[in-house]
Structure formats: C-alpha cells, structure tokens
Scaffold this motif. Structure first.
Motif, PDB file in Angstrom:
ATOM      1  N   VAL A  27      -7.014  14.044 -11.470  1.00 34.17           N
ATOM      2  CA  VAL A  27      -6.565  15.310 -12.038  1.00 34.17           C
ATOM      3  C   VAL A  27      -6.455  16.359 -10.949  1.00 34.17           C
ATOM      4  CG1 VAL A  27      -7.571  14.839 -14.288  1.00 34.17           C
ATOM      5  CG2 VAL A  27      -8.921  16.051 -12.580  1.00 34.17           C
ATOM      6  N   SER A  28      -5.525  17.259 -11.119  1.00 30.29           N
ATOM      7  CA  SER A  28      -5.387  18.364 -10.179  1.00 30.29           C
ATOM      8  C   SER A  28      -6.184  19.547 -10.710  1.00 30.29           C
ATOM      9  CB  SER A  28      -3.919  18.737 -10.023  1.00 30.29           C
ATOM     10  OG  SER A  28      -3.363  19.057 -11.281  1.00 30.29           O
ATOM     11  N   GLY A  29      -6.741  20.308  -9.816  1.00 33.22           N
ATOM     12  CA  GLY A  29      -7.468  21.494 -10.244  1.00 33.22           C
ATOM     13  C   GLY A  29      -8.660  21.182 -11.121  1.00 33.22           C
ATOM     14  N   LEU A  30      -9.594  20.406 -10.607  1.00 33.71           N
ATOM     15  CA  LEU A  30     -10.765  20.029 -11.395  1.00 33.71           C
ATOM     16  C   LEU A  30     -11.590  21.250 -11.743  1.00 33.71           C
ATOM     17  CD1 LEU A  30     -12.519  17.568 -12.407  1.00 33.71           C
ATOM     18  CD2 LEU A  30     -13.851  17.922 -10.324  1.00 33.71           C
ATOM     19  N   ARG A  31     -11.898  21.376 -13.030  1.00 35.69           N
ATOM     20  CA  ARG A  31     -12.767  22.473 -13.470  1.00 35.69           C
ATOM     21  C   ARG A  31     -14.212  21.998 -13.578  1.00 35.69           C
ATOM     22  NH1 ARG A  31     -14.313  25.031 -18.544  1.00 35.69           N
ATOM     23  NH2 ARG A  31     -14.636  27.244 -18.187  1.00 35.69           N
ATOM     24  N   GLY A  32     -14.359  20.738 -13.987  1.00 39.40           N
ATOM     25  CA  GLY A  32     -15.704  20.202 -14.117  1.00 39.40           C
ATOM     26  C   GLY A  32     -15.646  18.703 -14.321  1.00 39.40           C
ATOM     27  N   LEU A  33     -16.705  18.021 -13.875  1.00 35.28           N
ATOM     28  CA  LEU A  33     -16.842  16.590 -14.105  1.00 35.28           C
ATOM     29  C   LEU A  33     -18.147  16.378 -14.848  1.00 35.28           C
ATOM     30  CD1 LEU A  33     -15.897  13.606 -11.961  1.00 35.28           C
ATOM     31  CD2 LEU A  33     -18.235  13.707 -12.879  1.00 35.28           C
ATOM     32  N   PHE A  34     -18.104  15.556 -15.866  1.00 27.20           N
ATOM     33  CA  PHE A  34     -19.231  15.409 -16.772  1.00 27.20           C
ATOM     34  C   PHE A  34     -19.653  13.945 -16.854  1.00 27.20           C
ATOM     35  CE2 PHE A  34     -18.497  19.652 -18.411  1.00 27.20           C
ATOM     36  CZ  PHE A  34     -17.143  19.827 -18.169  1.00 27.20           C
ATOM     37  N   TRP A  35     -20.949  13.741 -16.956  1.00 31.62           N
ATOM     38  CA  TRP A  35     -21.490  12.411 -17.228  1.00 31.62           C
ATOM     39  C   TRP A  35     -22.198  12.436 -18.578  1.00 31.62           C
ATOM     40  CZ3 TRP A  35     -20.631   7.934 -14.741  1.00 31.62           C
ATOM     41  CH2 TRP A  35     -20.145   7.986 -13.428  1.00 31.62           C
ATOM     42  N   TYR A  36     -21.931  11.370 -19.329  1.00 36.35           N
ATOM     43  CA  TYR A  36     -22.558  11.193 -20.632  1.00 36.35           C
ATOM     44  C   TYR A  36     -23.182   9.811 -20.694  1.00 36.35           C
ATOM     45  CZ  TYR A  36     -20.006  15.242 -22.499  1.00 36.35           C
ATOM     46  OH  TYR A  36     -19.518  16.505 -22.742  1.00 36.35           O
ATOM     47  N   ARG A  37     -24.180   9.692 -21.542  1.00 36.47           N
ATOM     48  CA  ARG A  37     -24.778   8.402 -21.873  1.00 36.47           C
ATOM     49  C   ARG A  37     -24.475   8.125 -23.339  1.00 36.47           C
ATOM     50  NH1 ARG A  37     -30.598   5.920 -21.289  1.00 36.47           N
ATOM     51  NH2 ARG A  37     -30.644   4.712 -23.225  1.00 36.47           N
ATOM     52  N   GLN A  38     -24.098   6.883 -23.649  1.00 38.23           N
ATOM     53  CA  GLN A  38     -23.840   6.534 -25.038  1.00 38.23           C
ATOM     54  C   GLN A  38     -24.583   5.260 -25.403  1.00 38.23           C
ATOM     55  OE1 GLN A  38     -19.718   5.845 -26.219  1.00 38.23           O
ATOM     56  NE2 GLN A  38     -20.168   6.497 -28.313  1.00 38.23           N
ATOM     57  N   ASP A  39     -25.404   5.355 -26.424  1.00 37.34           N
ATOM     58  CA  ASP A  39     -26.101   4.194 -26.965  1.00 37.34           C
ATOM     59  C   ASP A  39     -25.283   3.630 -28.115  1.00 37.34           C
ATOM     60  OD1 ASP A  39     -28.867   6.143 -26.264  1.00 37.34           O
ATOM     61  OD2 ASP A  39     -28.567   4.171 -25.366  1.00 37.34           O
TER      62      ASP A  39
END
Lengths: 114, 113
Positions: A27-39
């Motif tokens: 992506v261009s112009g990253l605003r944020g990168l997020f990590w999630y955990r899913q059970d």
C-alpha cells in the motif's frame, strides 16, 4: 492493487522454539499496520499498532517490528496458549475514501506443541 | 470484546430469503464495518459507516446493503441470500480518540442452503 501478504501460511513450533512471522505490504501512504490474534470460532483480537518504520511494540512473548515494506511478529519462547492464527492488516493514508478501512492478509496459523 | 454484540451468532437460511445481521456497540465509536471471512480469502470488507446514515461500499459489497440509523447500531442485509454468501461475518468498530485500531465482534456464522 494494494496487497498484504503473510508468510508462512502455517507454522508448527515446539514449546520454547522462537520464530518470526512476516507481513509484507504494497500500500502507498501507510497510516498504520496492525497485528491481530484470532482463536477458532472467535473474532480477531487486537494486539499491536505500528505507525512508522523502526517502531517496535512488545506484549509478553510477542514483539512486532515495522520497516518500510514489511512487519515481523516475533514469538519468543512460545507456549501452547500462543497457538492461534495471527492476522496482519494495513490502513492507508487518511482520505475520505479510505479512512479506517483495514486491508487484511490471509493470516499465519501457529501451532505450539508441548 | 470492546462492547460489540453481534446477533444472531448462528443462522441457517434458505436461498432467496432476506437476512439481516445486527451489530450493536456501546463504545460510541464513529466508524463501523462489516467484514466477511472465508477460507483462502481472509477478511474482506463488505460495507462501512463513518457516521449515522453515512455508509459506503467495501470490496465485496454486491448482494449486500447496510443501514445505520443510530450511532450504536449497524445492520447488514442480504436482500436475497445465495449459497456464495455462506460465511462468517464480523462487525468491527473504530474511532477511539488518537487510536486507529479496529475492534471486532465475535462473529455471525451464516449458512445459506
């Protein structure tokens, strides 16, 4: 088209065996990168937000890092309870059309055996 | 679960019938989203809302409509359900001051037979 790619698709670890998950993005112009955990059978659970290259966040045995094109989620000395699918998502720069929308990778399924 | 309730949690419906899924939040967040999750595709955005009565399409919006008449409620409607809409649907919210992350509900498993 903007893409978020996670690798590996699946990871099997022995308890205590440290490893890293990768999330690469275009992506261009990253605003944020997020990590999630899913059970299994549950919704994604928020772990970390990273905003700029060089930033690091830690929580218990997890540490997330960010460069200009990828992020790593390091799992140090994992325990069986760390078994889950880990999802990475990116958010583009602020515009009327894209504010808040997250683009997800397919996830890495982690299994930690005793 | 960040004050997000999805209902129903499970639903089986027949092809061609209308279905409405509800997302209710108690966090007063401005933004609400509907995602679907399918094996091999991950989470994909269906529709989102950036305020009461303000909604827009995501990447997989065909066959779906949404409405938001109150800050706390975001409804997803399948006008005429098809088997391809069998999926797990997640609602998410965001808009906490100074934070960009989204929080997810527990999901609704929808089966169209």
């Amino acid at each position: 088209e903007d893409q978020v790619t996670q690798s590996p698709e699946a990871l099997r670890l022995q308890e205590g065996e440290s490893s890293s998950l990768n999330c690469s993005y275009t992506v261009s112009g990253l605003r944020g990168l997020f990590w999630y955990r899913q059970d299994p059978g549950k919704g994604p659970e928020f772990l970390f937000t990273l905003y700029s290259a060089g930033e690091e966040k830690e929580k218990e045995r997890l540490k997330a890092t960010l460069t200009k094109k990828e992020s790593f989620l390091h799992i140090t000395a994992p325990k069986p309870e760390d078994s889950a699918t880990y999802l990475c998502a990116v958010q583009e720069g602020w515009t009327t059309d894209s504010w808040g929308k997250l683009q997800f990778g397919a996830g890495t399924q982690v299994v930690v055996t005793p | 679960d960040a004050g997000i309730t999805q209902s129903p949690r499970h639903k089986v419906t027949e092809t061609g019938t209308p279905v409405t899924l509800r997302c209710h939040q108690t966090e007063n967040h401005r933004y609400m989203y509907w995602y679907r999750q399918d094996p091999g595709h991950g989470l994909r955005l269906i529709h989102y809302s950036y305020g009461v009565k303000d909604t827009d399409k995501g990447e997989v919006s065909d066959g779906y409509s949404v409405s938001r008449s109150k800050t706390e409620d975001f409804l997803l409607t399948l006008e005429s359900a098809t088997s391809s809409q069998t999926s797990v649907y997640f609602c998410a919210i965001s808009g906490r001051q100074g934070h960009a992350e989204a929080f997810f509900g527990q999901g609704t498993r929808l089966t169209v037979v």
